[in-house]
Scaffold this active site. Structure first.
Site, PDB file in Angstrom:
ATOM      1  N   ASN A 177       0.853  -1.327   0.056  1.00 45.70           N
ATOM      2  CA  ASN A 177      -0.050  -0.092   0.025  1.00 45.70           C
ATOM      3  C   ASN A 177       0.897   1.211   0.075  1.00 45.70           C
ATOM      4  O   ASN A 177       1.839   1.473   0.974  1.00 45.70           O
ATOM      5  CB  ASN A 177      -0.902   0.023   1.258  1.00 45.70           C
ATOM      6  CG  ASN A 177      -1.942  -1.052   1.279  1.00 45.70           C
ATOM      7  OD1 ASN A 177      -2.128  -1.802   0.316  1.00 45.70           O
ATOM      8  ND2 ASN A 177      -2.153  -1.532   2.479  1.00 45.70           N
ATOM      9  N   HIS A 190       7.724   0.039   2.207  1.00 45.04           N
ATOM     10  CA  HIS A 190       7.431  -1.304   2.806  1.00 45.04           C
ATOM     11  C   HIS A 190       6.195  -1.953   2.131  1.00 45.04           C
ATOM     12  O   HIS A 190       5.491  -1.129   1.561  1.00 45.04           O
ATOM     13  CB  HIS A 190       7.552  -1.186   4.120  1.00 45.04           C
ATOM     14  CG  HIS A 190       6.070  -0.488   5.008  1.00 45.04           C
ATOM     15  ND1 HIS A 190       5.656   0.543   4.602  1.00 45.04           N
ATOM     16  CD2 HIS A 190       5.048  -1.242   5.211  1.00 45.04           C
ATOM     17  CE1 HIS A 190       4.822   0.889   5.317  1.00 45.04           C
ATOM     18  NE2 HIS A 190       4.255  -0.385   5.722  1.00 45.04           N
TER      19      HIS A 190
END
Length: 363
Positions: A177, A190
């Site tokens: 995301n 990440h």
């Protein structure tokens, strides 16, 4: 795992596992985590929705998770000075570790009582992991080198294989995301990996469609048919010998790109060395084109669709689905009544127009 990656497994102060994926064998991974941490939470609670035949996870312990901290307090940055986060090393290439606030866990679940006979409960067993793509806090996946993307692919493949072997895991989901517009709570580049104790609703529906297509077309694979229909068309955004990225004709989101390998494989672990190496150049081109459409970092969800661990692996076809809620400069598409309540998407941008805008970006 190929010989180019050094894999080192260690544990954090509370017993959670952390794995370094290093691009050389010279990195010092002897440092330990000396933080005073409480024990990790137990498994969440799964409640069955009899109306949709789906499981809903209730993970109340996640309310206290870290939310958009300043860079000096980022838990994904390397250890430096007095700063101690989740990664005890002074630098790293790619790191995977157990999420401190997991939606699913292999640890014992607290006792609970089912609300009714219609809504049975079960523990939210499984595992949730965080994947750090780089130690550089202000970077992004789009700014990684093809070689680093290859390392990330190796980490995804490694974790897919290992998590698939855990008792009770039925599907492994690797995803990223990006952007506060879609709910990111940490700015550091990440992604995450979920090991589910069930086959997800979207996957079940896609595989049901694939099964019906095979029955109608002498065993032909539905996903392969979708890829073949798009490969030479106007919605292709990027391609090479092993991968094609295209805006699907049925795109739900203003900017949505699917990335398919040319060979049907069930999951990331099944990709060949050549396919793993070839993914980065195509995917990086897609991300950079997305960022170039409006000249700002495009928020997105990037989701690997992998086969279930135990069922319908012959029907599945590994592919990546990436989508953004940005429909115009300064404007987002929100899931309003039709989408949120009825599941009927209304797209503001024609897929052909979206593909043309992406191709027109100067790289």
């Amino acid at each position: 795992m190929t010989g180019r990656i050094t894999r080192t497994v260690t544990t954090l102060a509370d017993g959670r596992e952390l794995i370094y994926f290093d691009e050389t064998d010279r990195a010092d991974r002897s440092g330990s985590d000396d933080r005073a941490l409480p024990p990790p939470p137990g498994a969440s609670e799964l409640r069955y929705d009899p109306l949709l035949d789906e499981w809903v996870a209730v993970a109340a312990h996640r309310q206290g998770r870290t939310h958009l901290p300043p860079a000096t307090e980022c838990p994904l940055c390397p250890a430096a000075g007095d700063h101690r986060g989740e990664i005890p090393a002074a630098d790293y290439d790619v790191v995977v570790f157990e999420n401190r606030f997991p939606s699913f866990s292999h640890r014992a679940a607290p006792a609970s009582v089912a609300p009714s006979e219609l809504v049975p409960l079960r523990p939210g067993t499984g595992r949730c992991e965080v994947v750090c793509f780089t130690s550089a806090h202000d970077s992004s996946f789009a700014r990684l080198s093809p070689e680093r993307v290859r390392t990330v692919v190796e980490a995804w493949a490694d974790r897919t294989a290992e998590l698939s072997a855990l008792p009770g895991v039925e599907q492994v989901f690797c995803f990223e995301n990006r952007g506060v517009e879609i709910g990111v709570t940490l700015h550091h580049p990440h992604g995450q990996i979920y090991a589910y104790p069930f086959v997800t609703p979207r996957t079940r529906r896609m595989l049901a469609s694939a099964r019906a297509h095979a029955e109608r077309h002498d065993g032909a694979n539905l996903f392969a048919a979708v890829l073949a229909a798009e490969q030479s068309g106007e919605r292709v955004v990027a391609a090479n010998e092993h991968w094609t990225a295209f805006v699907p004709a049925f795109a739900r989101w203003p900017f949505e790109v699917h990335v398919y390998p040319h060979r049907q494989v069930p999951d990331l672990a099944a990709l060949s060395d050549a396919e793993r190496a070839a993914f980065g150049p195509v995917y990086l081109e897609v991300l950079r084109r997305l960022d170039g459409v409006f000249g700002v970092a495009m928020p997105y969800v990037s989701a690997w669709q992998q086969a279930p661990v135990r069922v319908d692996r012959d029907l599945a076809y590994l592919h990546l689905q990436l989508f953004s809620a940005r429909r115009a400069p300064g404007k987002l598409k929100y899931l309003a009544g039709s989408e949120a309540a009825m599941g009927v998407f209304i797209n503001d941008v024609r897929p052909e127009q979206a593909a043309a805008l992406l191709r027109e970006v100067a790289l």
